[in-house]
Design an enzyme around this catalytic site. Structure first.
Site, PDB file in Angstrom:
ATOM      1  CE  LYS A  33      -5.685  -1.178  10.564  1.00 31.74           C
ATOM      2  NZ  LYS A  33      -4.491  -1.340   9.715  1.00 31.74           N
TER       3      LYS A  33
ATOM      4  NE  ARG B 280      -4.966   5.130  -2.718  1.00 32.07           N
ATOM      5  CZ  ARG B 280      -5.984   4.884  -1.933  1.00 32.07           C
ATOM      6  NH1 ARG B 280      -6.460   5.823  -1.157  1.00 32.07           N
ATOM      7  NH2 ARG B 280      -6.563   3.712  -1.936  1.00 32.07           N
TER       8      ARG B 280
ATOM      9  N   GLY C  30       0.826  -1.212   0.000  1.00 32.76           N
ATOM     10  CA  GLY C  30       0.000   0.000   0.000  1.00 32.76           C
ATOM     11  C   GLY C  30       0.853   1.251   0.000  1.00 32.76           C
TER      12      GLY C  30
ATOM     13  CB  ILE D 294      -2.820   9.839   9.574  1.00 31.78           C
ATOM     14  CG1 ILE D 294      -2.283   9.082  10.818  1.00 31.78           C
ATOM     15  CG2 ILE D 294      -1.685  10.436   8.741  1.00 31.78           C
ATOM     16  CD1 ILE D 294      -1.519   9.922  11.822  1.00 31.78           C
TER      17      ILE D 294
ATOM     18  CB  SER E 270      -5.263   1.680  13.894  1.00 30.79           C
ATOM     19  OG  SER E 270      -6.053   2.811  14.223  1.00 30.79           O
TER      20      SER E 270
ATOM     21  CG  ASN F 225       0.763   1.282   4.837  1.00 26.35           C
ATOM     22  OD1 ASN F 225       0.473   2.010   5.785  1.00 26.35           O
ATOM     23  ND2 ASN F 225       0.370   1.563   3.587  1.00 26.35           N
TER      24      ASN F 225
ATOM     25  CE1 TYR G 176      -8.802   0.581   9.618  1.00 27.89           C
ATOM     26  CE2 TYR G 176      -8.981   1.476  11.840  1.00 27.89           C
ATOM     27  CZ  TYR G 176      -8.300   1.371  10.636  1.00 27.89           C
ATOM     28  OH  TYR G 176      -7.104   2.035  10.469  1.00 27.89           O
TER      29      TYR G 176
END
Ligand SMILES: NC(=O)c1ccc[n+]([C@@H]2O[C@H](COP(=O)([O-])OP(=O)(O)OC[C@H]3O[C@@H](n4cnc5c(N)ncnc54)[C@H](OP(=O)(O)O)[C@@H]3O)[C@@H](O)[C@H]2O)c1
Length: 247
Positions: free
Chosen positions: A155, A19, A16, A184, A138, A87, A151
């Site tokens: 994590k 970007r 990843g 972020i 995260s 990532n 999510y």
């Protein structure tokens, strides 16, 4: 004095890297002297890395075996792939009651199963060469929030898988650590930035009073990749502007 953060001569693969955080971590490695490779989910998306100095591979992390050929190629080319950064990830903004089966599969396959498979491929292909894995988890693996149940689960799972692999593979010469970013400023947080009142509430809860920039993660990644972290394994380094420090 020797620069313990120097990555000259090291080869690094960042999933990843097209970007956001992955792109800036990859840039941090380039700036520290490493030879850097990156992946994206498609042939189209990896075009973003043209001219960057980062050689790119298309590899959908959800596909079994997708990372194996990339890791095998780099392992053969360099003799050893020094660092793997897991990532690539996706997020959703959905109440838990409305999560569809395809959402559950997409988030878990990308954020957890894909990270395990890539780590396993790195271990198996390298056999006894040793290695260094950095998982981008995260702060939402440490605390919960609304509309991100799956999510948050993935994590949290990545943080504890990091510890488990660190223990299991230490004897094979692997270090395994995680980095936990806070909030972020990337495409992933567009869903927050699109709602000014939510963004202001968010900033009010961050002691450093701003969203992080993707480049704020590069220092922790370079540290973990470098000889400065030779005695660091099984850890989760939090880079969050203080958001998880207290109230
Ligand atoms: N932004 C935050 O606030 C934040 C906070 C904590 C943790 N994180 C974590 O940091 C990591 C990067 O997030 P970000 O904010 O930089 O996100 P982003 O800007 O949305 O970028 C996501 C990256 O992951 C790649 N990716 C997504 N699905 C993929 C797949 N199936 N196969 C291969 N690559 C895939 C994307 O590649 P394509 O361009 O090819 O789609 C892109 O390079 C994620 O693991 C995320 O969970 C982010």
């Amino acid at each position: 004095m020797k620069n313990v953060f120097d990555l000259t001569g090291k080869s690094v693969l960042v999933t990843g890297a097209t970007r956001g955080i992955g792109r800036q971590i990859a840039q941090g490695f380039l700036d520290a002297g490493a030879t850097v490779y990156g992946t994206g989910s498609s042939a189209e998306s990896i075009k973003r890395l043209e001219g960057s100095g980062i050689e790119a591979f298309a590899a959908d992390i959800r596909e079994p075996g997708a990372m194996d050929s990339v890791i095998e190629t780099l392992s053969k080319k360099h003799g050893k792939l020094d660092v793997l950064v897991n990532n690539a990830g996706v997020a959703t903004n959905l109440p838990a009651g409305f999560f569809k089966e395809e959402d559950i599969q997409n988030v878990t396959q990308t954020n957890f199963v894909g990270v395990f498979r890539a780590s396993q491929a790195y271990y198996k292909i390298h056999k006894k060469k040793g290695g260094n894995i950095i998982n981008i988890a995260s702060v939402l693996g440490m605390v919960g929030t609304k509309f991100a149940a799956v999510y948050c689960g993935t994590k949290g799972a990545v943080i504890n898988m990091t510890r488990a692999l660190a223990v299991e593979w230490a004897g094979s010469g692997y270090r395994v650590n995680a980095i936990c970013p806070g909030f972020i400023d990337t495409d992933m947080t567009d869903m927050i930035k699109e709602r000014p009142e939510v963004l202001e509430q968010m900033k009010a809860r961050i002691p450093l009073s701003r969203l992080g920039k993707p480049e704020d993660l590069a220092g922790a990644a370079v540290f973990l990749a470098s000889d400065a972290a030779a005695y660091v394994t099984g850890q989760a380094i939090v880079v969050d502007g203080g958001v998880t420090s207290g109230i």
